[in-house]
Design a protein around this motif. Structure first.
Motif, PDB file in Angstrom:
ATOM      1  N   THR A   1       0.796  -1.274  -0.027  1.00 36.19           N
ATOM      2  CA  THR A   1       0.048   0.150   0.011  1.00 36.19           C
ATOM      3  C   THR A   1       0.867   1.198  -0.106  1.00 36.19           C
ATOM      4  O   THR A   1       1.931   1.414   0.970  1.00 36.19           O
ATOM      5  CB  THR A   1      -0.945  -0.031   1.174  1.00 36.19           C
ATOM      6  N   PHE A   2       0.418   2.257  -0.940  1.00 41.51           N
ATOM      7  CA  PHE A   2       1.003   3.445  -0.991  1.00 41.51           C
ATOM      8  C   PHE A   2       0.084   4.400  -0.576  1.00 41.51           C
ATOM      9  O   PHE A   2      -0.992   4.835  -1.275  1.00 41.51           O
ATOM     10  CB  PHE A   2       1.621   3.877  -2.450  1.00 41.51           C
ATOM     11  N   ALA A   3       0.289   4.960   0.851  1.00 37.94           N
ATOM     12  CA  ALA A   3      -0.667   5.989   1.098  1.00 37.94           C
ATOM     13  C   ALA A   3      -0.219   7.534   0.765  1.00 37.94           C
ATOM     14  O   ALA A   3       1.049   7.876   0.841  1.00 37.94           O
ATOM     15  CB  ALA A   3      -0.541   6.012   2.631  1.00 37.94           C
ATOM     16  N   ILE A   4      -1.005   8.075   0.198  1.00 34.91           N
ATOM     17  CA  ILE A   4      -0.744   9.454  -0.471  1.00 34.91           C
ATOM     18  C   ILE A   4      -1.152  10.362   0.377  1.00 34.91           C
ATOM     19  O   ILE A   4      -2.341  10.587   1.019  1.00 34.91           O
ATOM     20  CB  ILE A   4      -1.232   9.723  -1.675  1.00 34.91           C
ATOM     21  N   SER A   5      -0.346  11.436   1.126  1.00 31.66           N
ATOM     22  CA  SER A   5      -0.398  12.205   2.202  1.00 31.66           C
ATOM     23  C   SER A   5      -1.145  13.502   1.835  1.00 31.66           C
ATOM     24  O   SER A   5      -1.990  14.121   2.439  1.00 31.66           O
ATOM     25  CB  SER A   5       0.758  12.829   2.698  1.00 31.66           C
ATOM     26  N   ASN A   6      -0.995  13.950   0.375  1.00 35.64           N
ATOM     27  CA  ASN A   6      -1.771  15.022  -0.169  1.00 35.64           C
ATOM     28  C   ASN A   6      -2.468  14.837  -1.379  1.00 35.64           C
ATOM     29  O   ASN A   6      -2.138  15.102  -2.587  1.00 35.64           O
ATOM     30  CB  ASN A   6      -0.724  16.252  -0.403  1.00 35.64           C
ATOM     31  N   PRO A   7      -3.673  13.972  -1.231  1.00 32.07           N
ATOM     32  CA  PRO A   7      -4.462  13.649  -2.656  1.00 32.07           C
ATOM     33  C   PRO A   7      -4.798  14.960  -3.625  1.00 32.07           C
ATOM     34  O   PRO A   7      -5.296  15.834  -2.977  1.00 32.07           O
ATOM     35  CB  PRO A   7      -5.701  12.833  -2.083  1.00 32.07           C
ATOM     36  N   VAL A   8      -4.505  14.882  -4.767  1.00 37.16           N
ATOM     37  CA  VAL A   8      -5.143  15.748  -5.629  1.00 37.16           C
ATOM     38  C   VAL A   8      -5.715  15.222  -6.826  1.00 37.16           C
ATOM     39  O   VAL A   8      -5.189  14.293  -7.287  1.00 37.16           O
ATOM     40  CB  VAL A   8      -3.922  16.686  -6.228  1.00 37.16           C
ATOM     41  N   ALA A   9      -6.466  16.204  -7.406  1.00 35.37           N
ATOM     42  CA  ALA A   9      -7.417  15.587  -8.479  1.00 35.37           C
ATOM     43  C   ALA A   9      -6.567  15.842  -9.775  1.00 35.37           C
ATOM     44  O   ALA A   9      -5.457  16.737  -9.904  1.00 35.37           O
ATOM     45  CB  ALA A   9      -8.550  16.347  -8.932  1.00 35.37           C
ATOM     46  N   ASN A  10      -6.702  15.142 -10.877  1.00 36.03           N
ATOM     47  CA  ASN A  10      -6.101  15.117 -12.363  1.00 36.03           C
ATOM     48  C   ASN A  10      -4.622  14.921 -12.193  1.00 36.03           C
ATOM     49  O   ASN A  10      -3.795  15.572 -12.760  1.00 36.03           O
ATOM     50  CB  ASN A  10      -6.331  16.338 -12.818  1.00 36.03           C
ATOM     51  N   ALA A  11      -4.036  13.975 -11.609  1.00 35.88           N
ATOM     52  CA  ALA A  11      -2.473  13.689 -11.243  1.00 35.88           C
ATOM     53  C   ALA A  11      -2.495  12.198 -12.074  1.00 35.88           C
ATOM     54  O   ALA A  11      -3.277  11.529 -12.528  1.00 35.88           O
ATOM     55  CB  ALA A  11      -2.264  13.511 -10.015  1.00 35.88           C
ATOM     56  N   TYR A  12      -1.034  12.101 -12.205  1.00 32.19           N
ATOM     57  CA  TYR A  12      -0.768  10.796 -12.985  1.00 32.19           C
ATOM     58  C   TYR A  12       0.058  10.089 -11.917  1.00 32.19           C
ATOM     59  O   TYR A  12       0.704  10.452 -10.863  1.00 32.19           O
ATOM     60  CB  TYR A  12       0.226  11.144 -14.133  1.00 32.19           C
ATOM     61  N   TYR A  13       0.170   8.460 -11.999  1.00 30.53           N
ATOM     62  CA  TYR A  13       0.665   7.853 -10.893  1.00 30.53           C
ATOM     63  C   TYR A  13       1.663   6.616 -11.607  1.00 30.53           C
ATOM     64  O   TYR A  13       1.219   6.022 -12.540  1.00 30.53           O
ATOM     65  CB  TYR A  13      -0.533   7.075 -10.161  1.00 30.53           C
ATOM     66  N   LYS A  14       2.762   6.645 -10.878  1.00 29.46           N
ATOM     67  CA  LYS A  14       3.781   5.464 -11.505  1.00 29.46           C
ATOM     68  C   LYS A  14       4.327   4.840 -10.522  1.00 29.46           C
ATOM     69  O   LYS A  14       4.688   5.288  -9.530  1.00 29.46           O
ATOM     70  CB  LYS A  14       5.099   6.303 -12.421  1.00 29.46           C
ATOM     71  N   ILE A  15       4.466   3.602 -10.648  1.00 31.11           N
ATOM     72  CA  ILE A  15       4.897   2.547  -9.482  1.00 31.11           C
ATOM     73  C   ILE A  15       6.277   2.195  -9.998  1.00 31.11           C
ATOM     74  O   ILE A  15       6.199   1.728 -11.027  1.00 31.11           O
ATOM     75  CB  ILE A  15       4.067   1.357  -9.146  1.00 31.11           C
ATOM     76  N   GLU A  16       7.227   2.436  -9.324  1.00 36.04           N
ATOM     77  CA  GLU A  16       8.618   2.001  -9.854  1.00 36.04           C
ATOM     78  C   GLU A  16       9.205   0.773  -8.936  1.00 36.04           C
ATOM     79  O   GLU A  16       9.200   0.924  -7.611  1.00 36.04           O
ATOM     80  CB  GLU A  16       9.773   2.976  -9.771  1.00 36.04           C
ATOM     81  N   VAL A  17       9.554  -0.335  -9.483  1.00 37.56           N
ATOM     82  CA  VAL A  17      10.229  -1.574  -8.625  1.00 37.56           C
ATOM     83  C   VAL A  17      11.543  -1.515  -9.442  1.00 37.56           C
ATOM     84  O   VAL A  17      11.845  -1.948 -10.299  1.00 37.56           O
ATOM     85  CB  VAL A  17       9.452  -2.627  -9.195  1.00 37.56           C
ATOM     86  N   ASP A  18      12.505  -1.121  -8.220  1.00 40.35           N
ATOM     87  CA  ASP A  18      13.942  -1.338  -8.522  1.00 40.35           C
ATOM     88  C   ASP A  18      14.385  -2.625  -8.427  1.00 40.35           C
ATOM     89  O   ASP A  18      14.631  -3.055  -7.112  1.00 40.35           O
ATOM     90  CB  ASP A  18      14.585  -0.317  -7.977  1.00 40.35           C
ATOM     91  N   CYS A  19      14.728  -3.317  -9.439  1.00 42.40           N
ATOM     92  CA  CYS A  19      15.037  -4.794  -9.305  1.00 42.40           C
ATOM     93  C   CYS A  19      16.632  -4.775  -9.454  1.00 42.40           C
ATOM     94  O   CYS A  19      17.184  -4.414 -10.394  1.00 42.40           O
ATOM     95  CB  CYS A  19      14.485  -5.659 -10.242  1.00 42.40           C
TER      96      CYS A  19
END
Length: 204
Positions: free
Chosen positions: A140-158
């Protein structure tokens, strides 16, 4: 003094009601199957797309076994790669948390997992960075300052792994606020407004 206390109680009560109104709901879900995955991939260093409804995600450095899996795998025994799952669309509601389902993981092969929130699809203007602990199950990634009209990227550094695919991901869920968080911020500002406090203090 009593009137000041009463006024402040009403302000705090109003603030509490607005917070309660800002509950969250599951708003977007990314899953993987032969229909959603747009390209057959059998390697761990390619970028491709997956589409759910009208929403498209970019997938980087992940294998889908020629669309034969209902999940993706990241990480390779050939080199270190950074896998990514990025929205190509802005989510119109304020996202409060992102939950990634990890079916299996060799934690020693993963350097880190992070979520980036940005105002643009190139992620040049990052609004927030959230780190999480990689584990089997819900990450879970909890976002402290939610905003509308944003983009989201999950990065997994392997890291370079002893075998291919040290992490398996089957789903990503995006939870959005049901309420208007701008109201909450406005009330916060009002509570911190020295002029407002002074005004009510002078009425006592």
């Amino acid at each position: 003094t009593l009137s000041f206390i009463m006024v402040m109680l009403f302000v705090v009560l109003g603030f509490s009601l607005k917070v309660m109104a800002a509950e969250e709901e599951l708003y977007k879900t990314l899953t993987f199957n032969s229909t959603t995955m747009q390209t057959s991939i059998s390697e761990y260093n390619k970028t491709w797309e997956t589409k759910v409804g009208e929403d498209t995600w970019s997938i980087a450095n992940a294998n889908n076994n020629n669309k034969g899996w209902t999940y993706i795998k990241m990480g390779s025994n050939k080199a270190a790669y950074v896998g990514a799952i990025s929205t190509e669309f802005a989510i119109d509601k304020p996202v409060t948390k992102v939950v990634m389902t990890v079916d299996a993981v060799t934690t020693t092969s993963i350097n880190s997992v992070k979520l980036y929130v940005a105002s643009d699809s190139a992620f040049a203007n990052k609004l927030e960075t959230v780190s999480a602990t990689v584990q089997t199950g819900a990450v879970t990634f909890a976002i402290s300052n939610p905003v509308a009209n944003a983009y989201y990227k999950i990065e997994v550094d392997c890291k370079k792994a002893s075998s291919n695919g040290p992490i398996t991901i089957s789903k990503v869920e995006y939870y959005a606020s049901l309420g208007d968080t701008s109201n909450i911020e406005a009330v916060k500002e009002e509570l911190n407004n020295e002029e407002v406090v002074a005004k009510f203090a002078n009425t006592t």
